[in-house]
Design an enzyme around this catalytic site. Structure first.
Site, PDB file in Angstrom:
ATOM      1  N   TYR A  31      15.791 -14.767 -28.432  1.00 22.60           N
ATOM      2  CA  TYR A  31      15.893 -16.214 -28.620  1.00 22.60           C
ATOM      3  C   TYR A  31      14.710 -16.936 -27.991  1.00 22.60           C
ATOM      4  CZ  TYR A  31      17.118 -17.105 -23.720  1.00 22.60           C
ATOM      5  OH  TYR A  31      17.070 -17.222 -22.349  1.00 22.60           O
ATOM      6  N   ARG A  50       5.861 -15.548 -28.964  1.00 19.73           N
ATOM      7  CA  ARG A  50       6.710 -14.749 -28.085  1.00 19.73           C
ATOM      8  C   ARG A  50       7.996 -14.332 -28.793  1.00 19.73           C
ATOM      9  NH1 ARG A  50       8.662 -17.115 -22.357  1.00 19.73           N
ATOM     10  NH2 ARG A  50       9.917 -18.397 -23.769  1.00 19.73           N
ATOM     11  N   ARG A  98      30.883  -1.779 -36.106  1.00 26.02           N
ATOM     12  CA  ARG A  98      30.624  -1.748 -34.674  1.00 26.02           C
ATOM     13  C   ARG A  98      30.433  -0.327 -34.144  1.00 26.02           C
ATOM     14  NH1 ARG A  98      31.823  -1.122 -29.608  1.00 26.02           N
ATOM     15  NH2 ARG A  98      31.215  -2.742 -28.115  1.00 26.02           N
ATOM     16  N   HIS A 100      27.229   1.639 -31.312  1.00 26.50           N
ATOM     17  CA  HIS A 100      26.031   1.330 -30.545  1.00 26.50           C
ATOM     18  C   HIS A 100      24.758   1.552 -31.362  1.00 26.50           C
ATOM     19  CE1 HIS A 100      28.853   1.180 -27.257  1.00 26.50           C
ATOM     20  NE2 HIS A 100      27.893   0.804 -26.427  1.00 26.50           N
ATOM     21  N   LYS A 144      12.719 -11.630 -24.135  1.00 27.66           N
ATOM     22  CA  LYS A 144      13.645 -12.767 -24.057  1.00 27.66           C
ATOM     23  C   LYS A 144      14.865 -12.462 -24.926  1.00 27.66           C
ATOM     24  CE  LYS A 144      13.546 -17.833 -23.816  1.00 27.66           C
ATOM     25  NZ  LYS A 144      13.765 -17.931 -22.370  1.00 27.66           N
ATOM     26  N   GLU A 176      11.784 -14.050 -10.040  1.00 32.47           N
ATOM     27  CA  GLU A 176      11.857 -15.341 -10.737  1.00 32.47           C
ATOM     28  C   GLU A 176      13.236 -15.940 -10.506  1.00 32.47           C
ATOM     29  OE1 GLU A 176      11.446 -14.736 -14.970  1.00 32.47           O
ATOM     30  OE2 GLU A 176      12.632 -12.892 -14.898  1.00 32.47           O
ATOM     31  N   LEU A 200      10.200 -12.721 -17.025  1.00 29.33           N
ATOM     32  CA  LEU A 200       9.845 -13.288 -18.321  1.00 29.33           C
ATOM     33  C   LEU A 200       8.597 -14.134 -18.114  1.00 29.33           C
ATOM     34  CD1 LEU A 200      10.666 -13.752 -21.324  1.00 29.33           C
ATOM     35  CD2 LEU A 200      11.627 -15.917 -20.531  1.00 29.33           C
TER      36      LEU A 200
END
Length: 283
Positions: A31, A50, A98, A100, A144, A176, A200
């Site tokens: 995102y 990014r 569903r 993995h 991210k 951070e 990040l």
């Protein structure tokens, strides 16, 4: 309100995601949050670059070019008549039974919407208190991704302690914040963690590094210890939505004089000038 959903602008009420979307079940996606000022995006190119990089890192092949996406997002803020606010952009791997592992060729689900932002003017002017916490996140913080559970847990802990943010410490050094980058000033030198897999590389962080160089402010991308953080002359944090905010108290201890420092104030001014230069409308 209009939203961008899989290549179309539709009403928010029409937007629906399948229950087996991998973002919903696994946090399998990436995102961005992009700031809008005066009806224009700030650092749009950097955010989109990014976004594509994060998607590539986890093997999501986005179904459009950077230029095409930027055009769609500009249409979105025009459709919603946004003058000041933010845009949230997300891509998940798509829907699948569903398990993995996943099959090749899934169709990514891409969503974007605009939202209001209240500028944190009080915090920018007077500074904020923060706490510190252990950094127990995974080791690819440079992506991210949607996997923000630990960030959420620690941000909530900070909120319950009446603090604005939590600064994370890994193996004795400052990395951070839960949703920000961190800077410490000592003897007029600005220190911030280098852009490795442990943080990040924030878009605002990258812009600030440019401004440090442009203004001749000494700076080092160097990890500092928690003790060095606590003994700093000034501390500030940055993010897309918070811009630049002074930190005046850490774990109940004053930073420097306990008021926003002079260099931090200069950084804030430089940031505001950068925003104005990129988003001001011609007269």
């Amino acid at each position: 309100m209009k939203v961008f959903f899989n290549g179309r602008l539709i009403e928010r009420s029409e937007c629906a995601v399948d229950i087996e979307d991998r973002g919903y079940q696994f946090g399998d996606g990436v995102y961005e949050v992009i700031r809008i000022y005066n009806g224009s995006f700030y650092t749009l190119n950097e955010h989109i670059a990014r976004f594509f990089k994060s998607a590539a890192e986890i093997g999501i092949d986005l179904p459009f070019s950077e230029a095409e996406l930027k055009g769609e997002l500009k249409e979105l803020i025009e459709a919603n008549q946004v003058q000041d606010g933010g845009l949230y952009l997300q891509a998940t791997r798509g829907k699948a039974p569903r398990k993995h592992q996943y099959e090749a060729g899934l169709t990514p689900q891409v969503t974007a919407y605009t939202f209001p932002i209240q500028k944190p003017e009080k915090e920018q002017q007077h500074g904020v208190s923060v706490i510190t916490a252990d950094d127990l996140r995974w080791l690819r913080c440079d992506i991210k991704s949607l996997n923000l559970l630990y960030n959420v847990m620690i941000k909530q802990k900070a909120s319950e302690a009446s603090s604005f943010e939590a600064i994370l410490i890994r193996d004795g050094v400052v990395t951070e914040g839960t949703s920000s980058n961190v800077y410490a000033v000592k003897q007029n030198v600005i220190y911030t963690h280098p852009a490795t897999n442990l943080i990040l590389n924030g878009i605002t962080r990258m812009k600030l590094l440019e401004l440090f160089a442009k203004n001749g402010w000494q700076h080092k991308e160097k990890a500092i210890t928690k003790d060095e953080l606590l003994s700093a002359d000034e501390v500030f944090i940055s993010s897309t939505t918070a811009e630049v905010i002074p930190v005046t108290v850490i774990d109940g201890q004053k930073v420097g004089t306990g008021t926003p420092g002079p260099l931090t104030k200069e950084v804030q001014k430089a940031m505001q000038n950068s925003i104005l230069s990129e988003t001001a409308k011609p007269v």
